[in-house]
Structure formats: structure tokens, C-alpha cells
Design a protein around this motif. Structure first.
Motif, PDB file in Angstrom:
ATOM      1  N   SER A  66       0.921  -1.042  -0.495  1.00  0.00           N
ATOM      2  CA  SER A  66      -0.397   0.470   0.620  1.00  0.00           C
ATOM      3  C   SER A  66       0.693   1.044   0.079  1.00  0.00           C
ATOM      4  N   LEU A  67       1.966   1.230   0.679  1.00  0.00           N
ATOM      5  CA  LEU A  67       2.934   1.742   1.013  1.00  0.00           C
ATOM      6  C   LEU A  67       3.744   2.615  -0.421  1.00  0.00           C
ATOM      7  N   VAL A  68       3.635   1.543  -1.087  1.00  0.00           N
ATOM      8  CA  VAL A  68       4.747   1.854  -2.373  1.00  0.00           C
ATOM      9  C   VAL A  68       3.562   1.997  -3.498  1.00  0.00           C
ATOM     10  N   TRP A  69       2.588   1.710  -3.345  1.00  0.00           N
ATOM     11  CA  TRP A  69       1.520   2.111  -4.415  1.00  0.00           C
ATOM     12  C   TRP A  69       1.488   3.638  -3.913  1.00  0.00           C
ATOM     13  N   LEU A  70       0.876   3.906  -2.885  1.00  0.00           N
ATOM     14  CA  LEU A  70       0.485   5.378  -2.646  1.00  0.00           C
ATOM     15  C   LEU A  70       1.907   6.857  -3.024  1.00  0.00           C
ATOM     16  N   SER A  71       3.011   5.619  -2.362  1.00  0.00           N
ATOM     17  CA  SER A  71       4.217   6.544  -3.593  1.00  0.00           C
ATOM     18  C   SER A  71       4.467   6.702  -4.552  1.00  0.00           C
ATOM     19  N   THR A  72       3.917   5.218  -5.725  1.00  0.00           N
ATOM     20  CA  THR A  72       4.104   5.920  -6.650  1.00  0.00           C
ATOM     21  C   THR A  72       3.121   6.174  -7.342  1.00  0.00           C
ATOM     22  N   GLY A  73       1.425   6.917  -6.607  1.00  0.00           N
ATOM     23  CA  GLY A  73       0.574   7.549  -7.676  1.00  0.00           C
ATOM     24  C   GLY A  73       1.231   8.869  -6.755  1.00  0.00           C
ATOM     25  N   LEU A  74       1.673   9.406  -5.823  1.00  0.00           N
ATOM     26  CA  LEU A  74       1.823  10.355  -5.894  1.00  0.00           C
ATOM     27  C   LEU A  74       3.147  10.897  -6.729  1.00  0.00           C
ATOM     28  N   TYR A  75       4.200  10.340  -6.897  1.00  0.00           N
ATOM     29  CA  TYR A  75       5.178  10.218  -8.332  1.00  0.00           C
ATOM     30  C   TYR A  75       4.338  10.450  -9.210  1.00  0.00           C
ATOM     31  N   TRP A  76       3.406   9.719  -9.619  1.00  0.00           N
ATOM     32  CA  TRP A  76       2.291  10.025 -11.318  1.00  0.00           C
ATOM     33  C   TRP A  76       1.622  11.163 -11.344  1.00  0.00           C
ATOM     34  N   PHE A  77       1.286  11.630  -9.707  1.00  0.00           N
ATOM     35  CA  PHE A  77       0.522  12.739 -10.446  1.00  0.00           C
ATOM     36  C   PHE A  77       1.497  14.242 -10.110  1.00  0.00           C
ATOM     37  N   VAL A  78       2.674  13.811  -9.768  1.00  0.00           N
ATOM     38  CA  VAL A  78       3.860  14.819 -10.000  1.00  0.00           C
ATOM     39  C   VAL A  78       4.431  15.108 -11.244  1.00  0.00           C
ATOM     40  N   VAL A  79       4.991  13.731 -11.908  1.00  0.00           N
ATOM     41  CA  VAL A  79       5.577  13.978 -12.968  1.00  0.00           C
ATOM     42  C   VAL A  79       4.219  13.895 -14.629  1.00  0.00           C
ATOM     43  N   THR A  80       3.004  13.414 -13.908  1.00  0.00           N
ATOM     44  CA  THR A  80       1.848  13.370 -14.981  1.00  0.00           C
ATOM     45  C   THR A  80       2.259  14.039 -15.771  1.00  0.00           C
ATOM     46  N   TRP A  81       2.657  15.549 -16.158  1.00  0.00           N
ATOM     47  CA  TRP A  81       1.778  16.548 -16.318  1.00  0.00           C
ATOM     48  C   TRP A  81       2.814  17.338 -17.955  1.00  0.00           C
ATOM     49  N   ASN A  82       3.985  16.323 -17.678  1.00  0.00           N
ATOM     50  CA  ASN A  82       4.906  16.387 -18.706  1.00  0.00           C
ATOM     51  C   ASN A  82       5.296  15.210 -18.917  1.00  0.00           C
ATOM     52  N   ALA A  83       4.993  14.566 -18.830  1.00  0.00           N
ATOM     53  CA  ALA A  83       5.494  13.090 -18.488  1.00  0.00           C
ATOM     54  C   ALA A  83       4.761  12.569 -21.077  1.00  0.00           C
ATOM     55  N   PRO A  84       5.764  11.844 -21.313  1.00  0.00           N
ATOM     56  CA  PRO A  84       5.133  11.235 -22.929  1.00  0.00           C
ATOM     57  C   PRO A  84       4.039  11.039 -23.049  1.00  0.00           C
ATOM     58  N   ARG A  85       2.947  11.024 -23.897  1.00  0.00           N
ATOM     59  CA  ARG A  85       1.904  10.057 -23.779  1.00  0.00           C
ATOM     60  C   ARG A  85       1.760   8.221 -24.293  1.00  0.00           C
ATOM     61  N   LEU A  86       3.113   8.060 -25.737  1.00  0.00           N
ATOM     62  CA  LEU A  86       3.580   7.041 -25.599  1.00  0.00           C
ATOM     63  C   LEU A  86       2.191   5.936 -26.428  1.00  0.00           C
ATOM     64  N   ASP A  87       2.240   6.809 -27.438  1.00  0.00           N
ATOM     65  CA  ASP A  87       1.064   5.551 -27.779  1.00  0.00           C
ATOM     66  C   ASP A  87       0.995   4.767 -29.351  1.00  0.00           C
TER      67      ASP A  87
END
Length: 562
Positions: free
Chosen positions: A340-361
Motif C-alpha cells: 500500500s505504501l509503494v502504491w501511494l508513493s507511486t501515485g504521488l510521484y505520478w501526479f507530479v510528473v504526469t503533466w510533462n510525461a510523454p503519452r507513449l501512443d
């Protein structure tokens, strides 16, 4: 062992100094051209033979056994230095000649030490064998001869160390060999990097040899999966991994190496569990060490690539899912908490970086909800909803606390769904150049999402979702008033606000039916809890025992017809 080396460690140091002086003399005489190479080789062989013969003769006498052992070890060390000088420093002996000479000297020394249990002799011989190439550093690159030289020394000394359980021989050979590797690597400049370069091949050979050797020693001793064998095996891996970045020069290669080492140690833990007799300490050590290397490798996946955030989120979400599912199957609260902690940490990281991450079509064209970024969002949401539905901490929390935690999982998962909708709609509007303003479109999407939250709350009877949906609706209303009213075409505003109004009416209908059902449920509960009126009346007028029925009360006093 302790008493022997307490008495004679100074002897070992003295022999080391003597050999260093002799090696320096060899090197200095070569630089000055005083005597020829052949003369020095002959002198070294004769001096070693004389010292060995004298030592053997003294060892046969009871009072001179220890001194004879020291002298024999000194003779063996001189022979080793002579072989190193001829093959590694001067290069006058071919590698095959070095191999044959080293094999002969090592076979004689180890056989004699094994036969008579001469532990000090073995230590002195090993010191001479490994000190000679350290002192005689050549100007020319004859490293292959050194590789064969060290292979013979390590194989023989490890074998007798395991057979006799003489720990110092294997630890000394291991430490000195890696020290020699560092000295020779810095002495010669290697510009190339990669798996097939000589430095990487030699380092890989040393790593594989010691991994197998220490494991064989642990198995042979039947109690050595803990202690020095374990420590030295881990130290071997750490040293090799520290060298790997400089030798490989590629982050992707280092990542693959760490993944392979992690899998290797986790696989070795299976054998440790079957063969070890030291309890679970060695097993846990192998699992944790392998798991750590594997996780470090996973963390480096995608290094140097613009898609690294997407790969990292997918990998760590998978790790979280595995930990949570395994913890649930094994009823381990610790594993579930870690996942659960790994999931929560990964989710927080994704919320931070997703706006500049490529889409990978995936198909060469952007398809909303069918791309790499959307897959990461969906994976995070799926894990969260699974936890809300199935994860309970029976040993840590009360049932009421577990219910609160389940709602927290669900709430966070709905935030992930909201992020998914926002990013995908925004990307679609940018990709396809929709004429509808993105802000207005997001308002409609969020309002629809609020309606879905109310519907889910009505279905699951969870008030938290009604509160969350209300919060989303309030945010949409504020956005519409503060942002959407300015700068957009009037027609789009009219259409958007009309849709928002219809959605709000739908939420009102759902909310009203939800409240009506709650009232009916509460009334039903009250009826079930209230006592039956007939039972209350009967309870207020209890029948007395022995009292005749009112209809036949007169029969008791009426005279008989007769």
C-alpha cells in the motif's frame, strides 16, 4: 586458528616485507641492466628450491617443525614471485608456460600442506603468490598471464581451504585478488566499455568464481550459510556491482546486470532453504539482498529514455500489486502495508510528473484511454479499488477502522480516475484541435464524473462518495463562475451550462431517491426494533395460575343436575 595466528602474524608480516624487498630488487636490477632476465629467473628458482628443501628437512625434526614450515613457505613464495616476474612483468614466458609452472608449484605446496596440516605454510605461500604481482607492476600489458596465474592460485587455495575448513585462505585470496584487479585496472588505461571488453570479462570471471566458491564452501561445511561465507559472498557481489558502471558505461547494461543478480540471489535462497541449517537468517539475507538488487535494477529501468516515468510507474505499481495480493493470500499485514505504501508513493510521484510525461501512443496515433499514460492511471486506480474491496488489516486495526481505511482507498482511487479523465481529455483536445474550449469540456467531464460518484454512492450506500461527488460539483461550479464565463464563444457557453444544469438535475434526482431509500431503511429498522403491541398488551395482563376461565367460572359452584 586464533592461537596460531596470534603467535605468527608478525612472521607473516616479516615474510611479506622480505618478499617486497626481493621483488623491488628484481625490478631495480632490471631497470639498471645489471644482470640478465635469465640469470634472475635462475637465481629465483634456485633460491626457492633451496629454501623449500631446507624447510622440509627442518620440518621432519620435532623441535624445528615450525621454523621449517616458515622456511618452506618462504621458498614457495620465492617461486611464485619468479613465475610472476617471468610471465606478468617481463612477459618472457608464454601464458601456457606460466600456467604449467604455477600449477606445478601450487600442486606441490597445497599437497604438502594438506598432507601434514601445515596451515602456516599455506598462508605464507598465499601471501607470496598474491604479493608478487602487486609489487611487480609491469609497463606492458600481460594481464592474460596474470589471469591464469590468479586462477590457479585461487582454485587451489580455495580447494584446500574448504577441505580443511581453513577460512583465512579463502578470505585472503578473495580480498587480494580484487585488490590486484583494482591496481592493474588503474595501471593500464582501457577506453572501451561493454560486456566483451577484457576488464569486464575478467571482473565477471572473478565474480562468478567467488559466487560459486563461497557457495560450495557453505554447502561443504553444512553450517556456513551464515557467517563469513555469507558475508564474503555478499561483499563479492557488492564489489562487482561497484565496478560495473565504470566497466559497462551504459545505464541500461547496469540495470540488466542488477536484475540478473537479484534473480540469482533470490534463486539461491531456495537452495539455502533446503540445505542451510542456520535457521531463517541466511534465507532472509539472500531474499533481502536479491530483492534489493532487483528493486534497484527495476528503479533504473528506462534510464536515459524520455519514457522512464511511464516505465517506472508501471513497474512499481506491479510491485505494489504483487505485495498486496501476496500479503492477502498469506494473511500478512506487513506485506499488505508495504504494498500500500509503494502504491501511494507511486501515485504521488505520478501526479507530479504526469503533466510533462510523454503519452507513449500505442498505434502511432493518439487514442484516448489507449496509450501508455492511460495504462498507468488505470493500473493505479485498479490497485486502489482492489484494496478498498479486499484489503483488511485483521491484526492491526478494528473492523470500524478497516472500514474507514477502505473508504480512504476508494477516495484516493477516485482521485486517480479524475486525473485520468483530465489528462486524457486535455490531450485529446490538443491532439485533434477540438474547437470546443478545453476548460468548458473539462467542466462537463467533471460534472459527469460527479454524477457517476453519486450513482456509485447510491448503489454502495456509501456517504463518502456523495460527499466527494458534492465536492467535485462545487469545484465545477466555482470553475464555471470564475473561469468559464470569460474568453469563450457564447454558443459554447450556452451549451456547456445547459449540460451542466441537466447533470445537476440528474444528481438531484439520484440524491433524492437515495435519501428516500435511507428513510425507508431507517423506518424499517425502527419497526424491527419496536415491540409488538399485542405482546405488550399480553405482557401487561398476565394470566394467574389456577384461575378458571371466565366462561366456565360458574360451573365450579353450580349444583349438579342430579
Amino acid at each position: 586458528m586464533n592461537e596460531l595466528w596470534k603467535r605468527h602474524w608478525t612472521t607473516l608480516v616479516g615474510v611479506a616485507f622480505l618478499l617486497a624487498a626481493l621483488a623491488t630488487l628484481f625490478k631495480y636490477s632490471a631497470d639498471q641492466g645489471w644482470i640478465t632476465v635469465g640469470m634472475k629467473l635462475g637465481a629465483g628458482l634456485l633460491l626457492g628450491a633451496a629454501a623449500g628443501a631446507a624447510g622440509i628437512a627442518l620440518a621432519k625434526r620435532g623441535d624445528g617443525r615450525r621454523f621449517g614450515e616458515i622456511l618452506t613457505g618462504l621458498g614457495a613464495a620465492v617461486w611464485y614471485m619468479t613465475c610472476s616476474y617471468a610471465g606478468v612483468y617481463e612477459g618472457v614466458w608464454e601464458p601456457l608456460t606460466v600456467f604449467i609452472a604455477m600449477t606445478a608449484v601450487t600442486a606441490g605446496v597445497t599437497a604438502y600442506a594438506y598432507r601434514f596440516g601445515l596451515r602456516l605454510l599455506l598462508g605464507l605461500g598465499l601471501a607470496g603468490a598474491l604479493l608478487a604481482p602487486l609489487a611487480l607492476r609491469p609497463d606492458a600489458d600481460h594481464v592474460f598471464a596474470l589471469f591464469l596465474y590468479l586462477l590457479v592460485v585461487n582454485a587451489a587455495y580455495f580447494a584446500i581451504s574448504v577441505a580443511k575448513s581453513w577460512l583465512e585462505a579463502r578470505i585472503g585470496a578473495f580480498a587480494a585478488t580484487w585488490l590486484l584487479y583494482a591496481v592493474y585496472y588503474m595501471n593500464f588505461t582501457y577506453a572501451d566499455h561493454g560486456w566483451l571488453t577484457r576488464p569486464m570479462l575478467y571482473a565477471s570471471a572473478a565474480f562468478v568464481f567467488y559466487a560459486i566458491a563461497f557457495y560450495a564452501a557453505a554447502w561443504r561445511e553444512k553450517c556456513g550459510f551464515a557467517g563469513w561465507n555469507l558475508y564474503a559472498s555478499f561483499a563479492n557481489t557488492v564489489v562487482f556491482c561497484l565496478w560495473a558502471p565504470a566497466l559497462l558505461g551504459s545505464s541500461s547494461s547496469v540495470t540488466l546486470l542488477l536484475l540478473a543478480i537479484g534473480l540469482l540471489y533470490m534463486g539461491m535462497s531456495v537452495l539455502v532453504a533446503k540445505l542451510g541449517k542456520q535457521g531463517k537468517a541466511a534465507l532472509y539475507a539472500h531474499v533481502l539482498f536479491g530483492g534489493l538488487a532487483f528493486l534497484i535494477g527495476l528503479a533504473e529501468l528506462g534510464g536515459g529514455s524520455e519514457y522512464r516515468p511511464l516505465i517506472g510507474v508501471a513497474v512499481w505499481s506491479g510491485i505494489a500489486a504483487i505485495a498486496i495480493v501476496t500479503g492477502r493470500k498469506r494473511r500478512s499485514d506487513a506485506l499488505k502495508a508495504i504494498g500500500s505504501l509503494v502504491w501511494l508513493s507511486t501515485g504521488l510521484y505520478w501526479f507530479v510528473v504526469t503533466w510533462n510525461a510523454p503519452r507513449l501512443d500505442w498505434f502511432g496515433v493518439y487514442v484516448p484511454f489507449l496509450n501508455g499514460g492511460a495504462a498507468d492511471w488505470m493500473l493505479l486506480a485498479a490497485i486502489g479499488f482492489y484494496c478498498a474491496r479486499n484489503v483488511r488489516y485483521a491484526n492491526l486495526l478494528r473492523e470500524r477502522d478497516n472500514d474507514v481505511l477502505a473508504h480512504a482507498y476508494a477516495l484516493l482511487s477516485h482521485l486517480v480516475v479524475g486525473g485520468l479523465l483530465t489528462v486524457q481529455i486535455t490531450n485529446a483536445a490538443d491532439e485533434y484541435d477540438w474547437h470546443v474550449a478545453t476548460g468548458l469540456l473539462l467542466s462537463v467531464v467533471w460534472a459527469v464524473y460527479a454524477l457517476l460518484l453519486f450513482l456509485w454512492g447510491a448503489y454502495s450506500r456509501g456517504r463518502l462518495f456523495r460527499w466527494f461527488g458534492s465536492g467535485v460539483l462545487v469545484a465545477v461550479a466555482a470553475k464555471a463562475v470564475l473561469l468559464d464565463l470569460k474568453g469563450e464563444d457564447t454558443l459554447y457557453k450556452i451549451l456547456t451550462f445547459a449540460i451542466l444544469g441537466v447533470i445537476c438535475f440528474g444528481i438531484t434526482i439520484v440524491n433524492q431517491r437515495w435519501r428516500d431509500r435511507e428513510q425507508l431503511d431507517e423506518a424499517a429498522k425502527e419497526r424491527e426494533a419496536a415491540p409488538d403491541p399485542e405482546q405488550v398488551r399480553d405482557a401487561g395482563q398476565p394470566e394467574q395460575e389456577g384461575t378458571p376461565d371466565r366462561e366456565h367460572a360458574g360451573d365450579a359452584v353450580r349444583p349438579s343436575a342430579q
